[in-house]
Write a protein that holds these residues in place. Structure first.
Motif, PDB file in Angstrom:
ATOM      1  N   ASN A  42      32.236 -15.212  17.856  1.00  0.00           N
ATOM      2  CA  ASN A  42      32.437 -16.589  18.310  1.00  0.00           C
ATOM      3  C   ASN A  42      31.386 -17.527  17.738  1.00  0.00           C
ATOM      4  OD1 ASN A  42      34.691 -15.917  19.801  1.00  0.00           O
ATOM      5  ND2 ASN A  42      33.598 -15.724  21.734  1.00  0.00           N
ATOM      6  N   LEU A  73      24.466 -12.282  27.531  1.00  0.00           N
ATOM      7  CA  LEU A  73      25.230 -12.704  26.355  1.00  0.00           C
ATOM      8  C   LEU A  73      25.896 -14.047  26.615  1.00  0.00           C
ATOM      9  CD1 LEU A  73      26.931  -9.400  25.150  1.00  0.00           C
ATOM     10  CD2 LEU A  73      25.221 -10.733  23.925  1.00  0.00           C
ATOM     11  N   GLY A  74      26.427 -14.207  27.818  1.00  0.00           N
ATOM     12  CA  GLY A  74      27.067 -15.471  28.170  1.00  0.00           C
ATOM     13  C   GLY A  74      26.103 -16.636  28.165  1.00  0.00           C
ATOM     14  N   GLU A 108      31.611  -6.758  23.997  1.00  0.00           N
ATOM     15  CA  GLU A 108      31.137  -8.104  24.344  1.00  0.00           C
ATOM     16  C   GLU A 108      30.179  -8.636  23.288  1.00  0.00           C
ATOM     17  OE1 GLU A 108      31.997 -10.188  26.737  1.00  0.00           O
ATOM     18  OE2 GLU A 108      33.485  -8.821  27.581  1.00  0.00           O
ATOM     19  N   LYS A 112      23.566 -16.710  26.082  1.00  0.00           N
ATOM     20  CA  LYS A 112      22.974 -16.679  24.728  1.00  0.00           C
ATOM     21  C   LYS A 112      21.511 -16.233  24.760  1.00  0.00           C
ATOM     22  CE  LYS A 112      26.768 -18.289  22.915  1.00  0.00           C
ATOM     23  NZ  LYS A 112      27.607 -18.274  24.122  1.00  0.00           N
ATOM     24  N   THR A 166      30.913 -12.010  21.136  1.00  0.00           N
ATOM     25  CA  THR A 166      29.936 -13.104  21.214  1.00  0.00           C
ATOM     26  C   THR A 166      29.447 -13.498  19.828  1.00  0.00           C
ATOM     27  OG1 THR A 166      29.217 -12.366  23.403  1.00  0.00           O
ATOM     28  CG2 THR A 166      27.745 -13.846  22.210  1.00  0.00           C
TER      29      THR A 166
END
Length: 281
Positions: free
Chosen positions: A148, A117-118, A141, A120, A145
């Motif tokens: 954001n 996820l971080g 999370e 993408k 995500t």
């Protein structure tokens, strides 16, 4: 390093790899490319020494775990710990073999999902989510995500699972999640059709009010009031906005919060005064 320095493109690449969010940033990186410690902001010499000492300590502890893992290669807990540390160090290539050894490990899978996820890499993260659809932390999370990125529709199925699976807020995620959803809806009030704006206002108010009514001891209790007042102001419900801000001004003990509430209160009163003649006509 300057990420915009065209003569040194490696700066931008390094920033992207290690998740640098602002500058200046100090990165402690191991010889094999592992991120030992990320320190944001400038650090004068007297404050830099403790940061460096902490980085050296963390690396020594990590290397000790690697030695231990060689001695105990089948230790499940140790494999999990090292795999998670590799992910935190942005060394996915070294974490993957451990993940392949432990395909059903919940904690390790969760960390892989958060890592993707971080980055993408949603397809990979979603594959992990399918294996553990009721994992509260991973669903939280996903929600954050997507929010954001401004994608409420994709966030909602995951936030729904968090609320359903953790009604007593055992995870501690719910107040913050309500705040983020409220902000996301609030950001969509302006420049939308009247009926859509009304629905977004309703949803934003609902989430902020939920925090105020249910989580008075949370660290987002007062921010929820601030955002509620702003939401009422954006939707031109000035009387309600003034009421919320006045209450916040009177009970907050945080100086910055008080200043923000007072500034907003002054502005809303001005808006209400400007709108009054128009409503009379």
């Amino acid at each position: 390093m300057n990420p915009e320095h065209e003569e040194h493109p490696i700066n931008a690449e390094t920033g992207k790899k290690y998740g640098v969010r602002g500058y200046p940033a100090i990165l402690f990186v191991s010889p094999d490319g592992g991120l030992i410690k990320y320190h944001s902001g400038y650090a004068p010499p007297e404050k830099f020494a403790p940061v460096m000492e902490e980085a050296l300590k963390k690396e020594a502890e990590f290397q000790a775990k690697l030695v231990k893992l060689k001695e105990m290669p089948e230790d499940v807990a140790l494999n999990r710990e090292v795999g998670i540390l590799y992910l935190q160090r942005q060394q996915i290539e070294k974490a993957l073999p451990i993940g392949q050894k432990m395909p059903d490990d919940v904690e390790l899978n969760r960390e892989f999902g958060i890592y993707y996820l971080g980055k993408k890499e949603f397809d990979k993260a979603l594959l992990i989510s399918e294996k553990m659809p009721d994992d509260i932390k991973l669903n939280n999370e996903f929600t954050i995500t997507y929010l954001n990125q401004g994608d409420i529709e994709k966030a909602l199925p995951f936030s729904k699972k968090v609320f359903e699976d953790d009604p007593k807020n055992t995870s501690g995620f719910l107040p913050g999640l309500h705040i983020k959803l409220g902000i996301a809806y609030g950001n969509q009030i302006r420049n939308t059709a009247e009926d859509v704006a009304a629905e977004n206002t309703k949803m934003a108010v609902m989430h902020f009010q939920k925090v105020i009514d249910t989580y008075p001891k949370s660290d987002v209790f007062e921010p929820a009031q601030l955002y509620l007042g702003i939401t009422y102001s954006i939707s031109k419900q000035y009387d309600k906005s003034i009421e919320v801000f006045e209450k916040l001004v009177n009970h907050t003990t945080d100086d910055r919060m008080k200043q923000s509430a007072e500034a907003n209160l002054k502005r809303v009163k001005e808006l209400a005064a400007e709108a009054a003649p128009k409503s009379d006509n």
